[in-house]
Design an enzyme around this catalytic site. Structure first.
Site, PDB file in Angstrom:
ATOM      1  N   ARG A  17      -5.337   0.822   5.528  1.00  0.00           N
ATOM      2  CA  ARG A  17      -4.721  -0.667   5.013  1.00  0.00           C
ATOM      3  C   ARG A  17      -3.374  -0.068   4.452  1.00  0.00           C
ATOM      4  NH1 ARG A  17      -2.112  -1.739   0.342  1.00  0.00           N
ATOM      5  NH2 ARG A  17      -3.552  -0.361  -1.104  1.00  0.00           N
ATOM      6  N   ASP A  18      -3.392   0.773   3.422  1.00  0.00           N
ATOM      7  CA  ASP A  18      -2.180   1.051   2.894  1.00  0.00           C
ATOM      8  C   ASP A  18      -1.107   1.869   3.877  1.00  0.00           C
ATOM      9  OD1 ASP A  18       0.042   1.335   0.952  1.00  0.00           O
ATOM     10  OD2 ASP A  18      -0.698   2.977  -0.205  1.00  0.00           O
ATOM     11  N   HIS A 209      -3.479   7.139  -7.309  1.00  0.00           N
ATOM     12  CA  HIS A 209      -3.021   7.123  -5.904  1.00  0.00           C
ATOM     13  C   HIS A 209      -1.646   7.299  -6.063  1.00  0.00           C
ATOM     14  CE1 HIS A 209      -2.608   3.602  -2.621  1.00  0.00           C
ATOM     15  NE2 HIS A 209      -1.501   4.385  -2.677  1.00  0.00           N
ATOM     16  N   CYS A 242       5.624   1.808   1.453  1.00  0.00           N
ATOM     17  CA  CYS A 242       5.420   0.299   0.842  1.00  0.00           C
ATOM     18  C   CYS A 242       6.712  -0.342   1.082  1.00  0.00           C
ATOM     19  CB  CYS A 242       5.512   0.648  -0.870  1.00  0.00           C
ATOM     20  SG  CYS A 242       5.278  -0.905  -1.600  1.00  0.00           S
TER      21      CYS A 242
END
Length: 321
Positions: A17-18, A209, A242
């Site tokens: 996902r990330d 995280h 991100c």
């Protein structure tokens, strides 16, 4: 210096996902499924599979339902998914998930860039998501981004991190992951932050995280473990970034953390050699070499051993000729 580390920790693998959400080229659905299934086979107990976000915002994860439909799930592995709102929760419930996560921020600037809402507005949006998910029997996790710094406002006060963290727990999240989204934190800062939170937040409800933008991800995660946290998010191969944090590079590589913990006799349940294989497999699918130090070193060592073995075989063949 002797690290005072726990006997065992839980690693939450966020690569599918990330790790993949910021990839520029489209990753095929079958590759994502293969990545998740290979990761689960290494001994990881939690593999964050995908995110039910609008394809307009994260087109890479537009195939979330297809990924989950094609996934062969192991009974001993959790496969959480990220959901930003009730529409995302609807998709997750239809896909038969057991666990979801919501994601907020400790800085107003990042909250508006990532969610298009203020912090208070985002918490109000999460409330029905958490309630509905909990009522449906799902485990709900919360993320708090930018806990060590924000790309828009710079320093983030600890009180703001505390406010959002406690709000997510009060909504019903069973765990909150503290995200150093742009990787600017240092070990002392991480430990000071955790110490500041523990008066209001139980340590067993926290995770970390840590992105590795400044090369501090491993040290920061170990510092969090020393401070009493027992859960950390990482990404196989160091994949990630991100889309809403300019300059942020990848997550801490899962294999880099496992290597350090193996050396300290901290139990993770993860087969390091198998994990390196998965990182190399995924990097090959992305058309590049793995970025993690442990993967690069391990693969180079294997290649050298193969060369030595091949040379030895050639010598023996020449001698017998």
């Amino acid at each position: 210096m002797t690290w005072q580390l726990p006997d065992a920790v839980t690693i939450v693998e966020v690569g599918p996902r990330d790790g993949l959400q910021n990839e520029p080229g489209t990753v095929a659905t079958d590759v994502k499924i293969g990545f998740i299934e290979r990761l689960a086979a290494t001994g990881l107990g939690v593999v964050e599979a995908t995110s039910f976000v609008s394809p307009r915002w994260v087109p890479q994860l537009a195939d979330a339902a297809e990924v989950l439909a094609g996934l062969t799930r192991r009974p001993d592995v959790r496969y959480p998914v990220l959901v930003p709102n009730e529409r995302g929760l609807d998709g997750a419930l239809a896909a038969g998930v057991d666990e979801v996560a919501v994601f907020g921020a400790a800085s107003e600037g990042f909250s508006r860039a990532n969610l298009g809402r203020s912090i208070d507005e985002s918490l109000a949006m999460f409330a029905p998501v958490v309630t509905r998910a909990t009522d449906a029997g799902l485990r709900v996790r919360g993320y708090v981004s930018t806990v060590c710094g924000c790309p828009f406002q710079g320093e983030v006060p600890v009180d703001d991190v505390r406010r959002v963290t406690t709000a997510l727990l009060e909504l019903g999240c069973v765990e909150v992951s503290l995200g150093d989204t742009i990787g600017v934190g240092t070990p002392v800062q991480v430990q000071d932050l955790i110490a500041a939170l523990t008066g209001d937040v139980p340590l067993d409800r926290l995770a970390v995280h840590c992105h590795d933008t400044y090369g501090q991800g491993l040290a920061n995660t170990l510092a969090a473990f020393e401070a009493g946290v027992r859960v950390a998010d990482t990404s196989a191969g160091g994949l990630g970034g991100c889309p809403y944090a300019p300059g942020a590079t990848g997550n801490l590589a899962t294999e880099d953390l496992v290597y350090a913990l193996d050396g300290a006799a901290v139990h993770t349940g993860v087969d390091l050699a198998a994990l390196v294989d998965v990182s190399a497999w995924m990097a090959d699918r992305l058309g590049r070499a793995p970025t993690s130090r442990v993967a690069r070193a391990t693969l180079a060592k294997r290649a050298l051993a193969d060369e030595v073995s091949a040379a030895g075989s050639a010598t023996r063949d020449d001698s017998s000729a």
